[in-house]
Structure formats: structure tokens, C-alpha cells
Design an enzyme around this catalytic site. Structure first.
Site, mmCIF file in Angstrom:
data_model
loop_
_atom_site.group_PDB
_atom_site.id
_atom_site.type_symbol
_atom_site.label_atom_id
_atom_site.label_comp_id
_atom_site.label_asym_id
_atom_site.label_seq_id
_atom_site.Cartn_x
_atom_site.Cartn_y
_atom_site.Cartn_z
ATOM 1 C CD GLU A 181 -2.913 1.390 0.523
ATOM 2 O OE1 GLU A 181 -3.856 0.602 0.620
ATOM 3 O OE2 GLU A 181 -2.881 2.320 -0.301
ATOM 4 C CB THR A 230 -3.716 7.653 -2.471
ATOM 5 O OG1 THR A 230 -4.824 6.851 -2.863
ATOM 6 C CG2 THR A 230 -3.703 7.753 -0.957
HETATM 7 N N1 HSE Z 1 -6.826 7.054 4.583
HETATM 8 C C1 HSE Z 1 -6.289 7.106 3.252
HETATM 9 C C2 HSE Z 1 -6.465 8.504 2.703
HETATM 10 C C3 HSE Z 1 -7.033 6.119 2.395
HETATM 11 O O1 HSE Z 1 -7.578 9.015 2.813
HETATM 12 O O2 HSE Z 1 -5.509 9.079 2.194
HETATM 13 C C4 HSE Z 1 -6.536 6.049 0.978
HETATM 14 O O3 HSE Z 1 -5.425 5.235 0.875
#
Ligand code: HSE
Length: 307
Positions: free
Chosen positions: A129, A182
Site C-alpha cells: 500500500e 492518493t
Molecule cells: N486514509 C487514506 C487517505 C485512504 O484518505 O488518504 C486512501 O489510501
């Protein structure tokens, strides 16, 4: 022991409005499929990718990186081939990279006779990830592995809490077909937040967790608010306000950005409400000229599974 396994690796919604980077839930009707195969040839080899254009080199592929992390730790006397049948579009906000990251390690673990528990698998998957989001967090990974709602109490050391799922809770998701990376939607967030906003957020977060434990739908409704992240990220999602307002007016308990967007999630009590919400969101977006996908699912309490 089996030499080959086919798995379903589910999509997930992270953050759930007020739980940035710690809360997530698992979806039922959308996910990737992967085949993991034991080989005499040592190492991790990605041999097939269908659906989207992703790197075959293991060290550059999210599924490959998490697989390599586990492979180094387990040091087995075999290698593994990975086939990825990707249904979740990268950059969708519904845990595309997480599904890849958990799929490889879950499959390898099964073929090795399950030496690792769910928390340890999540730990390996964090490495994959991190390749996608440039940051180690597990709020998409944990629900994909454990199912249901999960709260990542801590990343280091990793501690995952399983939160009960109210029986009658449905998620409706709209996925506008634009890509938000992201890493980029994290980069626009402030490094510090005003104390009053922090107070509002942790009050909502605490009450959301309580409401899930007690199946208190009114409290779920009162808790699904995000005063910290949504004001920044909502600007990246076309027609966000209209979709959210329309969902709320048509019976959703709450709505918010799914993960880092562009998908928008809603939670509803009962299938009928969820269907009305779906229709309302669909109506807003069909006027925009932007193509989109929609999903209506129960919360998946099982998580990743063997097919
Ligand atoms: N918590 C993470 C974000 C989830 O909102 O950036 C996406 O990987």
C-alpha cells in the site's frame, strides 16, 4: 497441500467521514480476483495482469511488494506466481491498491499452510500500500482482510480492532470515472488542524464507533461528519456537494468521500433507503456528462476469501 489458489479480494471504503486513516469497511459486490501459484522457481513473479495497465516487475507492483515482504520473512523453499484480474480501477478511492496488496499475501499464506494471522498479513500488505500512497497506513487493508468495520488503533506496532456491523446497514457508492492519486490528495491536506475542529472530529468519531456497537442508526446519522479532510478534498470531486445533498435528502444516514476519492460513499438503513439514495445520486451525475459506476452493497463481514 494445494499448489494453486484463486481468491476474491474486496474493495473497501476508508476514512468513513470522521475516521481519517483509521476506520474502514469492506464491500461485498466489487473486488479483484487473483490466482496465486506455488512454483519450483524461487522468487515472486507476476505472470498475468488483466483489467488495467500495471507493472509486472514485482518490486514496482503493489501486490508484488507486499508479496516480497512476506516472502523475505517466510523464506520458503519455493517461489510464487501471481495472476491479477483487476476490477477495481486504480485511483478510484475504493481501495484498489489495498485489494492488490492483501490478495497476494493472503493467497501465499494459504498455500504455505497459514503461518501468519490476519494482523501479520496486514503488516506485510502495508508495504505494498505504501508504494501507492507514499505513506504507511492500513485503513483500507484491514477491512479487506478482516471484513466488516475495522479500526486501526496503531500502525506501529500494528493493532486492528474489529467493530460490529449493524445488521441493516447498506453502502451506496458512486465512482466518477476520473482518477485521483492518493499521494496527491494527501499532499493537499493541512499539517495542523484547529483545536475546535479536532474536538468536533473526535466527538463524531467516538460516537460513530459507539453507534456501530449499539446499532444506533440515529447516532450513526449524527456522527457521519468530517470537518477536517472533506473541506480540502471535496474540491477535487466534481459535483460533490450536489451528490451529497441529494443523498441526504433521499434518506442516507450520511455521505462522505470514500478514501482519497473520487468515489463518494453513503450509508443507509435498509435496502429500500439505499436504493432511493442510489437513484438520487445517479440522477445528479447523469446530468454532468461525466461517466460513473455505482455500487449498492451490504457491508461484507467476511472480507477476502477463497473462490
Ligand atoms: N486514509 C487514506 C487517505 C485512504 O484518505 O488518504 C486512501 O489510501
Amino acid at each position: 497441500m494445494k499448489n494453486e489458489i484463486k481468491i476474491f479480494s474486496p474493495a473497501t471504503v476508508a476514512n468513513v467521514a470522521c475516521g481519517f486513516d483509521v476506520l474502514g469497511f469492506c464491500l461485498d459486490s466489487i473486488g479483484d480476483e487473483m490466482v496465486i501459484r506455488k512454483t519450483d522457481k524461487k522468487g515472486i513473479h507476476i505472470t498475468k495482469i488483466e483489467g488495467f495497465d500495471l507493472p509486472f516487475e514485482a518490486s514496482l507492483n503493489v501486490a508484488g511488494v507486499s508479496a516480497l515482504a512476506m516472502y523475505e520473512a517466510a523464506n520458503p523453499d519455493c517461489g510464487f506466481e501471481i495472476e491479477i484480474y483487476k476490477n477495481i480501477k486504480p485511483g478510484s478511492g475504493i481501495g484498489s491498491s489495498a485489494a492488490s496488496a492483501v490478495g497476494s499475501v493472503f493467497g501465499m499464506n494459504e498455500l504455505l499452510g497459514k503461518p501468519y494471522n490476519k494482523t501479520e498479513l496486514t503488516q506485510f500488505a502495508i508495504k505494498g500500500e505504501a508504494l501507492a500512497s507514499k505513506c504507511e497506513h492500513a485503513d483500507n487493508l484491514a477491512p479487506a482482510i478482516f471484513g466488516g468495520f475495522t479500526l486501526v488503533k496503531s500502525v506501529s506496532p500494528l493493532e486492528v480492532l474489529e467493530i460490529p456491523v449493524p445488521e441493516n446497514l447498506y453502502a451506496t457508492i458512486i465512482h466518477p470515472q476520473i482518477e485521483i492519486k492518493t499521494s496527491e490528495s494527501r499532499a493537499i491536506l493541512p499539517k495542523e488542524v484547529p483545536l475546535q475542529d479536532a474536538i468536533t472530529q473526535w466527538s463524531n468519531f467516538g460516537s460513530l464507533i459507539h453507534s456501530l456497537h449499539t446499532s444506533d442508526y440515529d447516532l450513526i446519522q449524527k456522527s457521519l461528519h468530517d470537518v477536517i479532510v472533506e473541506p480540502y478534498r471535496s474540491k477535487l470531486i466534481p459535483h460533490y456537494r450536489e451528490v451529497k445533498e441529494s443523498a441526504l435528502q433521499n434518506g442516507a444516514l450520511g455521505a462522505g468521500i470514500s478514501g482519497s476519492g473520487p468515489s463518494i460513499f453513503t450509508l443507509s438503513k435498509g435496502l429500500e433507503n439505499a436504493k432511493n439514495v442510489k437513484e438520487a445520486m445517479e440522477k445528479v451525475y447523469s446530468k454532468t456528462g461525466i461517466t460513473f459506476e455505482m455500487y449498492l452493497t451490504k457491508i461484507n463481514t467476511e472480507g477476502i476469501k477463497i473462490l
